[in-house]
Design an enzyme around this catalytic site. Structure first.
Site, PDB file in Angstrom:
ATOM      1  CG  HIS A   1      27.572 -20.863  -8.304  1.00  0.00           C
ATOM      2  ND1 HIS A   1      26.556 -20.651  -9.230  1.00  0.00           N
ATOM      3  CD2 HIS A   1      28.611 -20.470  -8.584  1.00  0.00           C
ATOM      4  CE1 HIS A   1      27.222 -19.661 -10.040  1.00  0.00           C
ATOM      5  NE2 HIS A   1      28.373 -19.633  -9.738  1.00  0.00           N
TER       6      HIS A   1
ATOM      7  CB  ALA B   1      19.088 -20.903 -14.204  1.00  0.00           C
TER       8      ALA B   1
ATOM      9  CG  ASP C   1      11.960 -27.030 -22.521  1.00  0.00           C
ATOM     10  OD1 ASP C   1      12.686 -27.619 -21.806  1.00  0.00           O
ATOM     11  OD2 ASP C   1      10.761 -26.551 -22.165  1.00  0.00           O
TER      12      ASP C   1
END
Ligand code: ZN
Length: 253
Positions: free
Chosen positions: A121, A25, A237
């Protein structure tokens, strides 16, 4: 993350015969796509039961009505691949990424240029027919739903169309899962990016790679369940680390 650590990790990637990556994610949220599971994620606003496969089977009309609302909320404002997606596409184009597994369903890796990501997914930009299994782009189907075709049905066989994603209560697609597992076993370097590595079976993929001797490189803002086992654990990040890493791999510096 120091220059030296980036250079060292890049050297491992450059020297590996097989490089694999897993994205979660954190790679999508950098493009402004809301997270599903976090504290202020999507499932605090929506009831997961409304998107369970049982609901889809029992009440496809209600399911699709809610699904369209979710799609508008998630993707309504449009979204683009970010620097992390582009770095992974650059690595692949340069021959330094042999397989990419993603938990994300937004299709951004393809848009950035990765040829054939393993989507464990599914992909929310597609729909699949529950009768003949034909897959097609979701956007025209979403448009039909907005215009009142609820639930939308297949033009070929008349059965109900389903978002081509793994719904709650559904098994992960077997073929994709096997490909992802075999990639883990083959990998000499494994990049785990933007995932807390808590959800199975995705979490076991980098673990398998590490157990088979792969160099494990983790990039995630927070510590992960596998951080202890990582050879490199970049807590920063993804849109900063991956471009720096890809550049170092490609330039050989
Ligand atoms: Zn069909």
């Amino acid at each position: 993350m120091t220059r030296q650590e980036i250079a060292d990790a890049a050297a491992e990637i450059r020297e590996a015969d097989t490089v694999a990556a897993l994205t979660g994610a954190g790679v999508s949220t950098a493009s402004g796509i809301p997270d599903f599971r976090s504290e202020d994620g999507i499932w605090t606003e929506y009831d997961p039961n409304d998107f369970h496969v049982r609901r889809f089977r029992a009440d496809p009309e209600g399911f699709w009505t809610d699904r369209i609302e979710l799609v508008e909320d998630l993707f309504g404002e449009g979204f683009e691949p970010n620097a992390a997606h582009e770095a992974l596409a650059d690595l692949e184009a340069a021959g330094h990424l042999d397989g990419l597994v993603t938990q994300n369903v937004d299709g951004l890796h393809q848009r950035a240029g990765n040829e054939d990501p393993i989507e464990i997914h599914g992909n929310g930009q597609r729909v699949a027919c529950t009768g003949c299994n034909r897959r097609q782009d979701a956007d025209p189907v979403f448009e039909r739903v907005r215009e009142g075709e609820v639930p939308p049905t297949c033009e070929q066989c008349g059965e109900v169309l389903k978002p081509d994603v793994v719904l709650f209560g559904e098994e992960l697609p077997q073929h994709e899962l096997l490909s992802a597992q075999s990639l883990s076993k083959d990998a000499d370097a494994y990049l785990a990016v933007g995932s807390s590595l808590t959800v199975e079976p995705a979490a076991s993929l980098p673990r398998t790679a590490a157990s088979n001797g792969a160099t494990l490189i983790i990039v995630n803002l927070d510590p992960t369940d596998l951080s202890d086992r990582a050879d490199f654990d970049f807590r920063a990040d993804v849109t900063e680390v991956l471009p720096a890493l890809a550049e170092a791999v490609v330039d050989g510096t």
